[in-house]
Structures are given as C-alpha cells and as structure tokens.
Design an enzyme around this catalytic site. Structure first.
Site, PDB file in Angstrom:
ATOM      1  CG  HIS A   1      -1.792  -1.148   1.367  1.00  0.00           C
ATOM      2  ND1 HIS A   1      -2.499  -1.438   2.515  1.00  0.00           N
ATOM      3  CD2 HIS A   1      -2.123  -2.122   0.480  1.00  0.00           C
ATOM      4  CE1 HIS A   1      -3.210  -2.528   2.341  1.00  0.00           C
ATOM      5  NE2 HIS A   1      -2.995  -2.971   1.111  1.00  0.00           N
TER       6      HIS A   1
ATOM      7  CG  HIS B   1      -7.019 -11.481   4.271  1.00  0.00           C
ATOM      8  ND1 HIS B   1      -6.587 -12.123   3.130  1.00  0.00           N
ATOM      9  CD2 HIS B   1      -6.615 -10.192   4.155  1.00  0.00           C
ATOM     10  CE1 HIS B   1      -5.937 -11.257   2.362  1.00  0.00           C
ATOM     11  NE2 HIS B   1      -5.946 -10.087   2.958  1.00  0.00           N
TER      12      HIS B   1
END
Length: 429
Positions: free
Chosen positions: A107, A173
């Site tokens: 990210h 997840h």
C-alpha cells in the site's frame, strides 16, 4: 426483522427499504453483548499472555523496541492499544528507544495527517514512526529463504531492534484466511519480491486460500514461517464489533494468540445462509471502503452465497476512487472479462494482480453493481462493473436482470461476516 436496514457507507449509513425486496434473507453476525471497557479488555490480555512470558519480563533486558502496526486501511484502535503495550514494559517508556513501523505492505505510505488520525497526537509526538516501503531496497534485509523457496526480504529495522512486537486486528481475510498475527510481517513489512511470490496466481487459485480458513492455506503457511524467521516475539491482536469497538483481545505468542483470536472471530462472525439470486452488501464503511481495491473483499464474501449467474450489489463510497494504479491499469488492459480472468490467473506475479484475479473470478460468474459516489458510470463500465447512483437504482437493475421473483440476501457488514452456506435455510420474510 425491521423493514429498513442501515448499510455502512463511508463514515455514514445509507438506508435500504426491505419492503421493496419481497422475501429477504438478512445475514449479519449476532451483536456482541460486551459492556466491558476497551482499555480493560486490552490490559487483561496483556497481563495474561498466551504461550509467552509477559511484556514486563520480555522488556527487562532490552533497549531498542520495534512495534509494528497497521496502516489506515484497517480500523485498528491504535490510540488505545499502543499506549497499553508500552505501559506493559518493565521500565518507564523513557528508558527505551521505541520505533513504530507501519506495515504498509504494497500500500502507499501514510501521510502525516493520516498518522495523526490513526494514532493520535500524543503517539505521533512521542515516538519515531516509520513508513515501510516494500520497493525501497535500502530499507530491506535478506533473512534467507522460506521453505517454499521464497527469498525473505524484510524491513531492516527488524534486525536493528532487540525486541519485535506487532499489533493488529483479526477479521476474515479473503485469501489469507484471517488478518492479524503473522500478516504484520508478510506482507506487512516484507519486500516487494517476497510479497509477489507469496501472492502469486497459483497460491491465490488454491481452494484453501479463502476467507476464514487457515488449514492447508499456502499463503498463511508462508506468512507464519516468515514471522518466525523475522523474530516476531509478541503480538497484541484485537477483535472489533460492528461499531469498531474492541470486544476481544489476544496477546502473547504470535501463533497461539493469533489462533485463539481467529477461533473467537469465527464464532462471533459466522452466520448460516442459503444461496440467493441477488446479494446486497457493503465493504463495512470507512476505512474499509475507501477505494475499490479494498472493496474486492466485500465482493468476494458476497460471492460465497450468490447463485451462479446471480447479481452482487456492493455499496462503497470509494473516496479514493480505484485506489491502486496497478490494480486499475491491469483491469483496463483487458477488453473482456474472459481475457481478464485468463491473464490474471496466469504467471507472472505482479503488484496488485491478486486483487484483480479475485475480482475477475467473481465477474466471470456474476453481474456486479457498484453503488458509489467516488467512481462514476464511465469508469465503472471500463472496470466491467454496472454503476448505480443509489441503492434503490441498484435494486431495480438487479431485479431487471434476475426477474421480480428473485431471491435476495442483505449482508450489511460485508467482509467482516463469515457466511456458512446451508441451502436448506428458508429466507426470512
């Protein structure tokens, strides 16, 4: 059940009139009845660690301590947890050299104003905070090879500190099974080469690489091994309720505490459900719906209970629009869903390809309608999505595709729900 359902959307809610849906199945975790103070929950976990001596004992003979934390794509309550961790040390905090490392993975780095929002002014002013940059080789150290053959590049701060602690929160997840624990190391503070190998197409395609599953999961296995090689000594992971308040905390040995936390979350978030023609969901609001890249998680969860050929409606603000340029470029490079699925399911592994692979898998089987202020109709169509300006318009479009008698599921909290398929369950009227 109530006839108006609130759906998390950015930092607010939008309302869905259930009266217009006919017979509808509501899939949401049962509310957690926990009136204990968040700080008390965290303190008790730290005072009674699982499979480990306490932080007070661990910090007796050390000076340099590294605390690894989430970036702002996760609703981590660091304003509570980081001070609690530091208060658990043997000496006063002034004795130690403390660094906070943000586990950005691939990210983007957090900006200063985002750090203040995530951590608070006191933490930002007291401690050194470092953004991990996976593509900067000067930040990395070679820890050797994992059993998979993957070269383990991790942030060199791990070898420059005496004690490594991580904090995180646990939710399902979509390919690592659960967040938290070992994910603070890989992908959190790993190098780009290491992350790409871990997230390669063949791993993503594994039937075991799915939400709420750790058994046989090749991605989880490699992440767990990386955490051990990276000398992660102690974790504090929390479970959050629908208001993003702490309802459970798990501290101690990185494997034992994380496993216990995952079992707790599975009990808390699992809901029986049957497959329906239409599934209406969200990415559980801000910060999880800040961009389309993250919203793939909500789409993937909905895919577990939508019939093949069905429709997924996902409401997500996407204040940062698509979010990741590589993710957007990969989708735009293909002329059809078929081409997208074929290319994304094949080597080589490139940045953000895994997210497109999972989106393409859903697009191949279902129509996906996006309700979003951040992404307009023109861009949605280029991304193979159907755009709607409101939830009402999305519902009309879904019924026009599947017919007025289509069965409907509403799953308000998207990726923090674990739907357990049971096709014998009757829809609730």
């Amino acid at each position: 059940m109530g006839r108006v359902q609130k759906l998390p959307y950015g930092k607010r809610f939008i309302e869905l009139d259930l009266n217009k849906l006919g017979s509808v199945q509501l899939v949401e975790p049962n509310p957690v009845l926990n009136e204990r103070d968040e700080e008390v929950i965290v303190r008790e976990a730290l005072e009674h660690p699982m499979g480990s001596i306490s932080l007070k004992e661990l910090t007796k003979g050390v000076k340099k301590i590294l605390i690894i934390t989430n970036d702002n794509t996760r609703p981590m309550p660091s304003k509570i947890t980081i001070p609690a961790i530091i208060r658990s040390f043997y000496w006063d905090e002034r004795y130690y050299d403390i660094t906070i490392l943000i586990a950005n993975g691939l990210h983007r780095e957090m900006r200063e104003e985002e750090m203040r929002e995530q951590f608070g002014e006191e933490i930002c002013s007291k401690y050194r905070i470092v953004n991990h940059n996976a593509s900067d080789r000067t930040q990395l150290f070679d820890f050797g090879r994992l059993s998979s053959g993957n070269v383990l590049w991790l942030n060199k701060l791990l070898v420059e500190h005496d004690l490594i602690i991580s904090e995180g929160f646990i939710e399902p997840h979509f390919f690592a099974g659960y967040s938290g624990g070992r994910k603070s190391i890989l992908p959190g503070v790993a190098g780009e080469e290491t992350i790409l190998h871990n997230h390669r197409p063949e791993n993503i395609a594994s039937p075991y690489a799915t939400g709420a599953n750790l058994d046989g999961n090749p991605i989880h296995k490699e992440c767990q091994e990386a955490a051990k090689m990276g000398k992660l000594a102690f974790i504090l992971n929390v479970a959050l309720d629908r208001s993003k308040k702490i309802v459970g905390a798990f501290a101690g040995d990185p494997v034992k505490a994380h496993t216990c936390g995952c079992e707790y979350v599975k009990r808390m978030m699992s809901v029986a459900a049957k497959r329906t023609d239409i599934v209406i969901t969200t990415n559980n609001g801000y910060p999880l719906d800040r961009n389309l890249y993250q919203v793939v998680k909500g789409i993937d969860t909905a895919s577990k209970i939508v019939k093949e050929g069905g429709v997924i409606i996902v409401a997500a603000e996407c204040m940062e629009k698509v979010g990741h340029k590589n993710f957007e470029d990969l989708i735009l490079s293909c002329r059809s869903v078929e081409e997208l699925h074929c290319k994304m399911s094949s080597p080589p592994s490139t940045a953000d390809k895994w997210q497109v692979q999972i989106l393409a898998r859903a697009l191949k089987k279902y129509k996906i309608i996006l309700v979003s202020d951040g992404i307009d109709q023109a861009l949605s169509e280029k991304l193979f999505l159907i755009h709607a300006v409101s939830i009402e318009e999305a519902v009309k479009k879904a019924f026009s595709i599947k017919g007025t008698g289509a069965s409907v599921t509403v799953m308000p909290e998207g990726p923090v729900t674990i739907p357990v398929v049971n096709d014998e369950i009757r829809c609730l009227g």
